[in-house]
Design an enzyme around this catalytic site. Sequence first.
Site, mmCIF file in Angstrom:
data_model
loop_
_atom_site.group_PDB
_atom_site.id
_atom_site.type_symbol
_atom_site.label_atom_id
_atom_site.label_comp_id
_atom_site.label_asym_id
_atom_site.label_seq_id
_atom_site.Cartn_x
_atom_site.Cartn_y
_atom_site.Cartn_z
ATOM 1 N N PRO A 1 28.057 -19.873 -135.297
ATOM 2 C CA PRO A 1 29.162 -19.999 -134.349
ATOM 3 C C PRO A 1 29.051 -21.289 -133.553
ATOM 4 O O PRO A 1 27.956 -21.767 -133.286
ATOM 5 C CB PRO A 1 28.980 -18.783 -133.436
ATOM 6 C CG PRO A 1 27.538 -18.426 -133.552
ATOM 7 C CD PRO A 1 27.132 -18.794 -134.948
ATOM 8 N N GLY A 2 30.179 -21.835 -133.190
ATOM 9 C CA GLY A 2 30.186 -23.003 -132.319
ATOM 10 C C GLY A 2 29.811 -24.301 -133.009
ATOM 11 O O GLY A 2 29.588 -25.309 -132.356
ATOM 12 N N CYS A 3 29.716 -24.286 -134.348
ATOM 13 C CA CYS A 3 29.406 -25.525 -135.066
ATOM 14 C C CYS A 3 30.669 -26.084 -135.696
ATOM 15 O O CYS A 3 31.518 -25.338 -136.167
ATOM 16 C CB CYS A 3 28.398 -25.268 -136.189
ATOM 17 S SG CYS A 3 26.762 -24.885 -135.580
ATOM 18 N N ILE A 4 30.757 -27.421 -135.696
ATOM 19 C CA ILE A 4 31.918 -28.023 -136.351
ATOM 20 C C ILE A 4 31.472 -28.784 -137.588
ATOM 21 O O ILE A 4 30.307 -29.095 -137.746
ATOM 22 C CB ILE A 4 32.710 -28.957 -135.393
ATOM 23 C CG1 ILE A 4 31.745 -29.728 -134.494
ATOM 24 C CG2 ILE A 4 33.683 -28.141 -134.561
ATOM 25 C CD1 ILE A 4 32.365 -30.877 -133.761
#
Lengths: 116, 119, 109
Positions: free
Chosen positions: C106-109
């Site tokens: 989560p929260g990774c691009i």
Amino acid sequence: MAALHLISRSPADSRALEQCLARAGEGDAVLLIEDGVYAAAEGSGSGEILRAATGRVMVYVLMPDLEARGLDIGSPCLRAAGANNSPPSPAPALHPVDYRGFVNLTASHRPVVSWF
Amino acid sequence: MGKKFLFILRRSPQQGARVRETLDMLLTVAAFDQPVMLLFLDDGVYQIKRGQSPESVGLPAVAPTFEALALYDVEAVLVERESLAERGLTESDLVIPAEAIARAEIAALVADQDVVVTG
Amino acid sequence: MLDVEGRTLETTADGFLVDPANWDEQVAAVLAAGIPIELTEAHWEIIRFIRAYYLRFHHLPNNRMFVKAVQKEFGAEKGNSRYLHRLFPESPVKYACLIGGLPKPPGCI
């Protein structure tokens, strides 16, 4: 500082109000917002629960949300929910607040707890 | 000393995504070394009930994730005694150790917090 | 899609392995080939840790949690942002998961 409890769901699809009141402390504030204001409506079945809490907690209603749903604070169920032949019970005290009142409540209470 | 955080879980594990978000918030706060407590209320106690197999109906399993709490030093895990009893459960039915507290103690617990997050 | 010794493995648009069960060290080497990271024993240690973490807890940490979890497992010497960034530049948890054949955290691009 006393807690502020926010109730945002209708008593018809959530027991949030009842479950909140079972845990709220003496002197806490409860604010009905969004669909939570339906607890103030006739036939919501919440009259008894609210009446039982009167005096122990302060119950507020966010008026813009109430009015948006075509309700008013003087709903008959809140004045006299006494069933059958029993005498009408006294209305639970519901205190109207506008948005400014909402902000004041969040400033004067801690923590804020959302129930849904 | 940072702010005191209390996370309250009241929904059944089938309400999956929301619980995961709340749990991620809790673990993140814990990873910043803030004091964190977790309280299971109402149907939330089912989150950590033993013997669940949600995969068999195509749902993700959430209970194993609670076992990670110890890894993040979250030791203050509480469960309301009445919520357990109303569902015929005891502490031994839970996948993680949780301290049972009485309904009457909840108000004081909440009053002691800076931030309460419910999920 | 990823070709590993004649096997065709499905990947997401971001290059993450779709089924973590298809992972082995050969797959890891192919996954790592797409990014400029040369795998050493120090990398394997972290990759094996995040795989064990995911399989046990059914959860993926964000970077902050990851540092804390590594710290708990291996001590402060490895459980710090500098050490992990040296092994996996930019986003330690993202690349550890990518090479470990796990979903995107989560929260990774």
